[in-house]
Write a protein that holds these residues in place. Structure first.
Motif, PDB file in Angstrom:
ATOM      1  N   HIS A   1      -0.845   2.009  12.729  1.00 17.72           N
ATOM      2  CA  HIS A   1      -1.281   2.049  11.326  1.00 17.72           C
ATOM      3  C   HIS A   1      -2.069   3.307  10.990  1.00 17.72           C
ATOM      4  O   HIS A   1      -1.909   3.857   9.902  1.00 17.72           O
ATOM      5  CB  HIS A   1      -2.107   0.801  10.985  1.00 17.72           C
ATOM      6  CG  HIS A   1      -1.260  -0.434  10.894  1.00 17.72           C
ATOM      7  ND1 HIS A   1      -0.362  -0.644   9.877  1.00 17.72           N
ATOM      8  CD2 HIS A   1      -1.156  -1.504  11.709  1.00 17.72           C
ATOM      9  CE1 HIS A   1       0.250  -1.804  10.058  1.00 17.72           C
ATOM     10  NE2 HIS A   1      -0.210  -2.345  11.176  1.00 17.72           N
ATOM     11  N   SER A   2      -2.904   3.760  11.923  1.00 20.64           N
ATOM     12  CA  SER A   2      -3.724   4.920  11.560  1.00 20.64           C
ATOM     13  C   SER A   2      -2.842   6.168  11.429  1.00 20.64           C
ATOM     14  O   SER A   2      -3.046   6.997  10.547  1.00 20.64           O
ATOM     15  CB  SER A   2      -4.882   5.122  12.526  1.00 20.64           C
ATOM     16  OG  SER A   2      -4.384   5.432  13.786  1.00 20.64           O
TER      17      SER A   2
ATOM     18  N   ALA B   1       0.738   3.657   2.248  1.00 17.34           N
ATOM     19  CA  ALA B   1       1.246   3.924   3.596  1.00 17.34           C
ATOM     20  C   ALA B   1       2.441   3.024   3.926  1.00 17.34           C
ATOM     21  O   ALA B   1       3.438   3.480   4.477  1.00 17.34           O
ATOM     22  CB  ALA B   1       0.141   3.731   4.630  1.00 17.34           C
TER      23      ALA B   1
ATOM     24  N   SER C   1       0.836  -1.217   0.000  1.00 14.41           N
ATOM     25  CA  SER C   1       0.000   0.000   0.000  1.00 14.41           C
ATOM     26  C   SER C   1       0.867   1.263   0.000  1.00 14.41           C
ATOM     27  O   SER C   1       2.075   1.212   0.260  1.00 14.41           O
ATOM     28  CB  SER C   1      -0.883   0.005   1.240  1.00 14.41           C
ATOM     29  OG  SER C   1      -0.080   0.264   2.376  1.00 14.41           O
TER      30      SER C   1
ATOM     31  N   ALA D   1      -4.670   5.714   1.468  1.00 12.57           N
ATOM     32  CA  ALA D   1      -3.462   5.146   2.071  1.00 12.57           C
ATOM     33  C   ALA D   1      -3.365   3.639   1.842  1.00 12.57           C
ATOM     34  O   ALA D   1      -2.279   3.074   1.818  1.00 12.57           O
ATOM     35  CB  ALA D   1      -3.448   5.447   3.561  1.00 12.57           C
ATOM     36  N   ASP D   2      -4.527   2.980   1.653  1.00 17.27           N
ATOM     37  CA  ASP D   2      -4.519   1.527   1.488  1.00 17.27           C
ATOM     38  C   ASP D   2      -4.394   1.086   0.031  1.00 17.27           C
ATOM     39  O   ASP D   2      -4.305  -0.106  -0.245  1.00 17.27           O
ATOM     40  CB  ASP D   2      -5.799   0.935   2.086  1.00 17.27           C
ATOM     41  CG  ASP D   2      -5.848   1.181   3.586  1.00 17.27           C
ATOM     42  OD1 ASP D   2      -4.783   1.070   4.219  1.00 17.27           O
ATOM     43  OD2 ASP D   2      -6.924   1.516   4.103  1.00 17.27           O
TER      44      ASP D   2
ATOM     45  N   ARG E   1      -1.083   5.949   8.073  1.00 19.83           N
ATOM     46  CA  ARG E   1      -1.973   6.342   6.972  1.00 19.83           C
ATOM     47  C   ARG E   1      -2.098   7.856   6.900  1.00 19.83           C
ATOM     48  O   ARG E   1      -1.976   8.462   5.848  1.00 19.83           O
ATOM     49  CB  ARG E   1      -3.369   5.747   7.175  1.00 19.83           C
ATOM     50  CG  ARG E   1      -3.427   4.272   6.903  1.00 19.83           C
ATOM     51  CD  ARG E   1      -4.872   3.826   6.778  1.00 19.83           C
ATOM     52  NE  ARG E   1      -4.964   2.424   7.036  1.00 19.83           N
ATOM     53  CZ  ARG E   1      -5.304   1.880   8.199  1.00 19.83           C
ATOM     54  NH1 ARG E   1      -5.651   2.624   9.217  1.00 19.83           N
ATOM     55  NH2 ARG E   1      -5.317   0.578   8.343  1.00 19.83           N
ATOM     56  N   GLU E   2      -2.331   8.446   8.070  1.00 21.10           N
ATOM     57  CA  GLU E   2      -2.576   9.885   8.135  1.00 21.10           C
ATOM     58  C   GLU E   2      -1.343  10.684   7.674  1.00 21.10           C
ATOM     59  O   GLU E   2      -1.448  11.585   6.841  1.00 21.10           O
ATOM     60  CB  GLU E   2      -2.881  10.188   9.601  1.00 21.10           C
ATOM     61  CG  GLU E   2      -3.393  11.545   9.917  1.00 21.10           C
ATOM     62  CD  GLU E   2      -3.431  11.689  11.446  1.00 21.10           C
ATOM     63  OE1 GLU E   2      -4.091  10.857  12.109  1.00 21.10           O
ATOM     64  OE2 GLU E   2      -2.769  12.603  11.955  1.00 21.10           O
TER      65      GLU E   2
ATOM     66  N   SER F   1       1.261   9.653   5.835  1.00 18.89           N
ATOM     67  CA  SER F   1       1.646   9.445   4.434  1.00 18.89           C
ATOM     68  C   SER F   1       0.739  10.244   3.511  1.00 18.89           C
ATOM     69  O   SER F   1       1.220  10.955   2.624  1.00 18.89           O
ATOM     70  CB  SER F   1       1.652   7.956   4.075  1.00 18.89           C
ATOM     71  OG  SER F   1       0.389   7.377   4.310  1.00 18.89           O
TER      72      SER F   1
END
Ligand SMILES: Nc1ncnc2c1ncn2[C@@H]1O[C@H](COP(=O)(O)OP(=O)(O)OP(=O)(O)O)[C@@H](O)[C@H]1O
Ligand SMILES: [Mg+2]
Length: 256
Positions: free
Chosen positions: A119-120, A98, A96, A141-142, A123-124, A126
């Motif tokens: 992980h959250s 991220a 992914s 992000a995924d 994601r945020e 990236s």
């Protein structure tokens, strides 16, 4: 006078007697785009390998902020703030956005045995970093990197290098595999990165791209610097002639 970021002084590189670079002098500065131009085999990749610690010069000196350095590995160059985005951008298509952004450097939460990847947060960070590069399309992000365009991959690789502390960014032909529209996205990314004070070495075959963003220019032919100049000092025609080793390119093309 501003202190240069990387400087090469009288750098030579030979491979078992074959001279790939000879007597190279080059200075790069923060907040400037230095375009490195030259035909196939001119020595561009060899030069960036020396700057990024992949190979060592046969003779001559490399300076970082006016201090002599002897990189034994790419890690040593990275630790000083020298980021390199290779032509294939080095991302993993089956992972992914991220995951690619952090690649084993993920933010964590918790302590000791409870420490795990956040992980959250990954994601945020990236997505916000990639967006800050001016990418207009919605990116998740995924999403797998393999499904993204060449320009978007460049955006991930560049924002990642800057996030991990690059003060000097080497971009090897970032527009080579891209169409016109994607290339202009990448050229905007490069301008955006420069505006944050990062120094950039932009390798390109494309005189139009170079002239549209470059502050300084170095032209290599057969391992030697044939010209060095600042923005506005050469026309496109002069640059094309220099890159082709003195052959009048426009007249050849027009004569077809
Ligand atoms: N590891 C190596 N061993 C021997 N010769 C090499 C090596 N790497 C590069 N060379 C030679 O050095 C010269 C410069 O190569 P380099 O890859 O730096 O050129 P370039 O300007 O990046 O070319 P291109 O535009 O094709 O990528 C070439 O003649 C090449 O064959
Ligand atoms: Mg090359």
């Amino acid at each position: 006078m501003t202190t240069p970021l990387i400087s090469l002084k009288n750098v030579t590189k030979s491979y078992s007697g074959m001279i790939a670079l000879s007597g190279i002098n080059i200075d790069t500065y923060p907040g400037e785009i230095h375009c490195l131009l030259g035909d196939n085999g001119a020595g561009k990749s060899t030069l960036i390998k020396i700057m990024s610690g992949v190979v060592q010069p046969t003779s001559g000196e490399v300076y970082w902020k006016d201090k002599s350095v002897h990189f034994k590995s790419p890690k040593e160059a990275q630790d000083l703030g020298i980021g390199t985005v290779h032509q294939d951008v080095g991302l993993i298509p089956m992972m992914s956005v991220a995951r690619n952004f952090f690649l084993a450097n993920e933010p964590t939460k918790g302590w000791g045995p409870f420490r795990r990847i956040d992980h959250s947060k990954a994601r945020e960070i990236s997505i916000s970093r990639i967006k800050s590069m001016g990418v207009s399309r919605e990116i998740a992000a995924d999403q797998l990197v393999g499904t993204m365009s060449g320009g978007e991959r460049q955006a991930i690789a560049i924002s990642r290098a800057v996030y991990f502390g690059a003060r000097f960014l080497i971009l090897d032909e970032p527009t080579a595999a891209l169409g016109v529209k994607e290339s202009s996205v990448v050229i905007d990314l490069v301008k955006q990165t420069k505006s944050t004070g990062t120094g950039i070495l932009l390798i390109t075959h494309n005189a139009t791209h170079a002239l549209s963003v470059g502050d300084r220019f170095t032209v290599l032919t057969q391992g030697q610097v044939v010209d060095q100049f600042k923005r506005g000092e050469r026309t496109r025609e002069q640059l094309l002639d220099l890159m082709s080793g003195g052959v009048k390119v426009e007249s050849v093309l027009n004569g077809r």
